[in-house]
Design an enzyme around this catalytic site. Structure first.
Site, mmCIF file in Angstrom:
data_model
loop_
_atom_site.group_PDB
_atom_site.id
_atom_site.type_symbol
_atom_site.label_atom_id
_atom_site.label_comp_id
_atom_site.label_asym_id
_atom_site.label_seq_id
_atom_site.Cartn_x
_atom_site.Cartn_y
_atom_site.Cartn_z
ATOM 1 N N ASP A 81 0.631 -0.972 0.062
ATOM 2 C CA ASP A 81 0.008 0.371 0.482
ATOM 3 C C ASP A 81 0.617 1.072 0.018
ATOM 4 O O ASP A 81 1.841 1.365 0.788
ATOM 5 C CB ASP A 81 -1.075 0.219 0.862
ATOM 6 C CG ASP A 81 -1.486 0.830 1.492
ATOM 7 O OD1 ASP A 81 -2.196 1.650 0.120
ATOM 8 O OD2 ASP A 81 -2.011 1.132 2.023
ATOM 9 N N THR A 232 -7.017 2.719 9.488
ATOM 10 C CA THR A 232 -7.818 3.500 10.979
ATOM 11 C C THR A 232 -8.237 2.211 11.340
ATOM 12 O O THR A 232 -8.537 2.360 12.815
ATOM 13 C CB THR A 232 -8.261 4.136 10.394
ATOM 14 O OG1 THR A 232 -7.190 4.866 9.793
ATOM 15 C CG2 THR A 232 -8.234 5.536 12.003
HETATM 16 ZN ZN LIG Z 1 -4.391 5.590 1.126
#
Ligand SMILES: [Zn+2]
Length: 283
Positions: A81, A232
């Site tokens: 990522d 998150t």
């Molecule tokens: Zn991202």
């Protein structure tokens, strides 16, 4: 089995559902996300940012996710990522990651194209899909709170030129989401998603999805999003379970016990998200 993201994203695009891409921070995250995928029979992408990799190394995460993939029937992909440069992407490919993102979105348009093409060419040679980003997802990729304010959307015509010139196989677009914790309620610009999806024939990726109402995400999938990133809220879920256990059992010194509570929280939230994405039963 450990697979690339190619088939899973093309199938998602064809059948109008989303594949969840969940950032894993340690072994507990890997196991908890896998459990959710198995219980819902969902294809799943596990991914790591450079910040996470810094804590252990690409090889550690590859080892954990490969072991997870070998235990299950559901397709599992391991994705880099926000790859921060050509070298990082090559290291991930060499290590065995089955999908990478090169994030040149902070560069000027031409520089983003040049960098993305380098990585996309290497990915094509190795048969590994390469995600790129055009436009800006707000906030900070690795840590910290989302930033309010400036949030330029991806221009559909620029997206067409970008994909043609780079050969990237999926594209993260700026449509109003941000990384980190939202201050207010985020709002996905569905018309931007639609406009880009109508012009591009590759899977589109939504970043910064933690905290975005499920209904908005479902609509974005209907409009052309195929990969949906969550980081998150997995961190929040794990910490919540872990800390609750420790508050109730302050004498505990066995990390497996609070860890199990954190894992259960992750599995619960990932299953809810997979149901909303429509990936249930698609494995
Ligand atoms: Zn991202």
């Amino acid at each position: 089995m450990l697979v690339t993201t190619k088939e899973m994203l093309l199938d998602a695009r064809k059948n109008h559902y989303g594949v969840g891409a969940f950032n894993v921070e340690n072994l507990e995250f890997v196991m908890a996300v896998l459990k959710a995928a198995e219980e819902t029979k969902s294809p799943v992408i596990m991914q790591t940012t450079p910040g996470t990799i810094k804590t252990a190394g690409l090889d550690y995460f590859y080892g954990m996710v490969k072991a997870a993939a070998e235990r299950t029937e559901v397709p599992v992909a391991l994705h880099l990522d926000h790859g921060d440069g050509y070298n990082r992407c090559m290291q991930a490919l060499r290590c065995g990651y089955t999908s990478v993102m090169i994030d040149g979105s902070h560069e000027l348009f031409e520089d983003n194209i040049a960098l993305t093409k380098l990585v996309a060419d290497a990915g094509a040679a190795m048969g590994v899909p390469v995600e790129a980003e055009l436009g800006k997802v707000g906030g900070k990729e690795d840590d910290g709170p989302a930033v309010e304010g400036e949030n330029p959307y991806t221009d559909p015509d620029e997206a067409v030129e970008f994909v043609e010139r780079t050969g990237c196989t999926s594209l993260a677009i700026g449509v109003g989401t941000a990384h980190g914790v939202y201050v207010g309620t985020p709002h996905i610009q569905q018309d931007v998603v639609k406009a880009i999806a109508s012009k591009l024939d590759i899977p589109l990726v939504l970043h910064g999805t933690s905290g975005v109402p499920d209904a908005q995400v479902a609509e974005a999938i209907k409009n052309g999003i195929c990969k949906v990133n969550y980081a998150t809220e997995l961190r929040q879920a794990f910490t919540k379970g872990f800390m609750r256990y420790m508050a109730e059992n302050p004498e505990c010194f066995d990390p497996k016990k609070p860890g199990r509570e954190g894992m259960a929280e992750i599995t619960d939230i990932v299953k809810i998200r997979m149901e909303n994405l429509g990936s249930v039963g698609r494995a």
